[in-house]
Design an enzyme around this catalytic site. Structure first.
Site, PDB file in Angstrom:
ATOM      1  N   ASP A  26       0.860  -1.090  -0.177  1.00 50.68           N
ATOM      2  CA  ASP A  26       0.055   0.163  -0.166  1.00 50.68           C
ATOM      3  C   ASP A  26       0.971   1.237  -0.003  1.00 50.68           C
ATOM      4  O   ASP A  26       2.175   0.952  -0.092  1.00 50.68           O
ATOM      5  CB  ASP A  26      -1.022  -0.053   1.355  1.00 50.68           C
ATOM      6  CG  ASP A  26      -1.587   1.046   1.162  1.00 50.68           C
ATOM      7  OD1 ASP A  26      -2.538   1.546   0.352  1.00 50.68           O
ATOM      8  OD2 ASP A  26      -1.958   1.883   2.472  1.00 50.68           O
ATOM      9  N   SER A  27       0.373   2.409   0.027  1.00 51.17           N
ATOM     10  CA  SER A  27       1.270   3.546   0.055  1.00 51.17           C
ATOM     11  C   SER A  27       1.733   3.896   1.558  1.00 51.17           C
ATOM     12  O   SER A  27       2.665   4.551   1.432  1.00 51.17           O
ATOM     13  CB  SER A  27       0.332   4.714  -0.436  1.00 51.17           C
ATOM     14  OG  SER A  27      -0.788   5.068   0.247  1.00 51.17           O
ATOM     15  N   CYS A  89      -4.306  -1.992  -1.755  1.00 53.54           N
ATOM     16  CA  CYS A  89      -4.305  -0.496  -2.224  1.00 53.54           C
ATOM     17  C   CYS A  89      -5.472  -0.177  -3.320  1.00 53.54           C
ATOM     18  O   CYS A  89      -5.017  -1.077  -4.525  1.00 53.54           O
ATOM     19  CB  CYS A  89      -3.137  -0.003  -2.691  1.00 53.54           C
ATOM     20  SG  CYS A  89      -3.214   1.685  -3.472  1.00 53.54           S
ATOM     21  N   GLU A 166      -2.860   9.106   8.112  1.00 55.35           N
ATOM     22  CA  GLU A 166      -1.506   9.212   8.168  1.00 55.35           C
ATOM     23  C   GLU A 166      -0.864  10.007   9.229  1.00 55.35           C
ATOM     24  O   GLU A 166       0.205   9.725   9.952  1.00 55.35           O
ATOM     25  CB  GLU A 166      -0.524   9.257   6.513  1.00 55.35           C
ATOM     26  CG  GLU A 166      -1.084   8.150   5.638  1.00 55.35           C
ATOM     27  CD  GLU A 166      -0.129   6.915   5.888  1.00 55.35           C
ATOM     28  OE1 GLU A 166       0.826   6.963   6.835  1.00 55.35           O
ATOM     29  OE2 GLU A 166      -0.395   5.832   5.446  1.00 55.35           O
ATOM     30  N   CYS A 198     -11.206   2.529   0.237  1.00 58.44           N
ATOM     31  CA  CYS A 198      -9.703   2.734   0.179  1.00 58.44           C
ATOM     32  C   CYS A 198      -9.392   2.050   1.444  1.00 58.44           C
ATOM     33  O   CYS A 198     -10.008   2.221   2.408  1.00 58.44           O
ATOM     34  CB  CYS A 198      -9.422   4.245   0.398  1.00 58.44           C
ATOM     35  SG  CYS A 198      -7.933   4.532   1.048  1.00 58.44           S
ATOM     36  N   HIS A 200      -7.209   2.560   3.732  1.00 53.24           N
ATOM     37  CA  HIS A 200      -7.105   3.408   4.716  1.00 53.24           C
ATOM     38  C   HIS A 200      -8.266   3.575   5.435  1.00 53.24           C
ATOM     39  O   HIS A 200      -8.427   4.082   6.914  1.00 53.24           O
ATOM     40  CB  HIS A 200      -6.425   4.868   4.421  1.00 53.24           C
ATOM     41  CG  HIS A 200      -4.863   5.031   4.310  1.00 53.24           C
ATOM     42  ND1 HIS A 200      -4.279   4.377   3.102  1.00 53.24           N
ATOM     43  CD2 HIS A 200      -4.032   5.173   4.927  1.00 53.24           C
ATOM     44  CE1 HIS A 200      -3.231   4.671   3.020  1.00 53.24           C
ATOM     45  NE2 HIS A 200      -2.788   5.171   4.188  1.00 53.24           N
TER      46      HIS A 200
HETATM   47  N1  DGL Z   1      -4.635   3.014   0.504  1.00 54.16           N
HETATM   48  C1  DGL Z   1      -4.820   3.356  -0.912  1.00 54.16           C
HETATM   49  C2  DGL Z   1      -6.030   3.003  -1.259  1.00 54.16           C
HETATM   50  O1  DGL Z   1      -6.720   1.894  -0.861  1.00 54.16           O
HETATM   51  C3  DGL Z   1      -3.892   4.512  -1.087  1.00 54.16           C
HETATM   52  C4  DGL Z   1      -4.239   5.705  -0.407  1.00 54.16           C
HETATM   53  C5  DGL Z   1      -3.337   6.936  -0.850  1.00 54.16           C
HETATM   54  O2  DGL Z   1      -2.299   6.698  -0.842  1.00 54.16           O
HETATM   55  O3  DGL Z   1      -3.948   7.812  -1.279  1.00 54.16           O
HETATM   56  O4  DGL Z   1      -6.337   3.630  -2.539  1.00 54.16           O
END
Ligand code: DGL
Length: 285
Positions: A26-27, A89, A166, A198, A200
């Protein structure tokens, strides 16, 4: 002999490929919501977690940038001898999965299809909260309509969520206000199902639940990609029957920062390694 370093030991998985790790990326800390599901559903699997923290957020990037990052990550994962990769991600799954699947030999799973299939089990008026790039790609809309042509889909891009998560500002009243504004157009449409588009966003569950009716079904694609992974491993005869090795955490940015912010979800502060890709530009803040 091709070998990989796992927990400081040189490992050769060519004789027993089922013992090879699963790579997930993931990021940043979003993929931990997928990791949590893998721990629950596949406790014997060894895992390499990569967070591309030097280059987050992904959700405001172009498709060309995401493709380049994903190719670099998958090449590195291949060098680590992973037996499978999960794109933890949605942005990468929406913008790059179909392309890189043709380029790499290992099986690669994404979140969109498992998330869409789960969503149509629950309702017909489906809201998706996602990064701007995922929302703009319409990947969820297409996958949901393909799974159920009668379903209606509303997508909202939520650019502020990933930076707030984050920065560990989940319980900041500002985050609740931002969440309220993102959810408003979806609640106005009287959606019956809300997809975390997402990885996150499940970290925001307490905030989001406080803003939506109790009857609204929340779908976390992480649960369903872990189930898809279990099926795929069975199918390929790659399920590990030995005890899992400790998870390797690797980031492209600051390891201490990732260690600190991930501790609240992992229950301990992990040891974190750093890898630098050729094009990584570490942000100055
Ligand atoms: N968690 C990731 C997603 O599901 C990336 C979120 C990001 O870095 O903007 O898209």
């Amino acid at each position: 002999m091709s070998v990989s370093i796992f927990e400081g030991n040189l490992c050769d998985f060519s004789q027993e490929p089922q013992r090879a790790p699963i790579g997930i990326f993931d990021s940043g800390v979003g993929g931990l919501t997928v990791l949590r599901q893998l721990y629950r559903q596949l406790p014997n699997e060894s895992i390499i977690y990569f967070g591309d923290t030097a280059r987050l957020p992904y959700g405001i990037r172009s498709q060309a940038e995401i493709l380049q990052f994903v190719r670099e990550i998958l090449t590195w994962m291949q060098q680590q001898q992973v037996k499978m990769v999960i794109m933890a991600c949605n942005t990468s799954s929406a913008l790059a999965l179909e392309i890189v699947r043709e380029e790499f030999e290992m099986p690669i799973l994404g979140l969109i299809l498992p998330g869409a299939m789960a969503a149509v089990q629950h309702g017909k008026r489906i809201g998706v909260i996602a990064t701007p790039a995922t929302a703009k790609s319409n990947a969820y809309r297409h996958a949901i309509i393909e799974a159920d042509p009668e379903a209606q889909v509303w997508q909202v891009g939520c650019p502020e969520f990933v930076p707030l998560i984050e920065q560990n500002r989940i319980h900041d009243p500002y985050t609740t206000e931002v969440a309220r504004s993102y959810l408003e157009p979806l609640l106005q449409q009287e959606i019956d199902t809300l997809v975390y588009g997402c990885t996150h966003y499940p970290h925001l569950a307490p905030v989001l639940r406080s803003l939506i009716p109790a009857s609204l079904k929340l779908v976390d694609p992480a649960v369903h990609v872990a189930a898809a992974c279990a099926k795929e491993l069975d199918l390929l005869g790659l399920k590990n029957t030995y005890p899992a090795l400790p998870t390797r955490f690797v980031v492209s940015g600051c390891p201490q920062q990732f260690g600190q912010s991930s501790a609240q979800w992992l229950g301990c502060t992990p040891m974190v390694e750093v890898v630098c890709f050729p094009n990584t530009v570490v942000s100055s803040n």
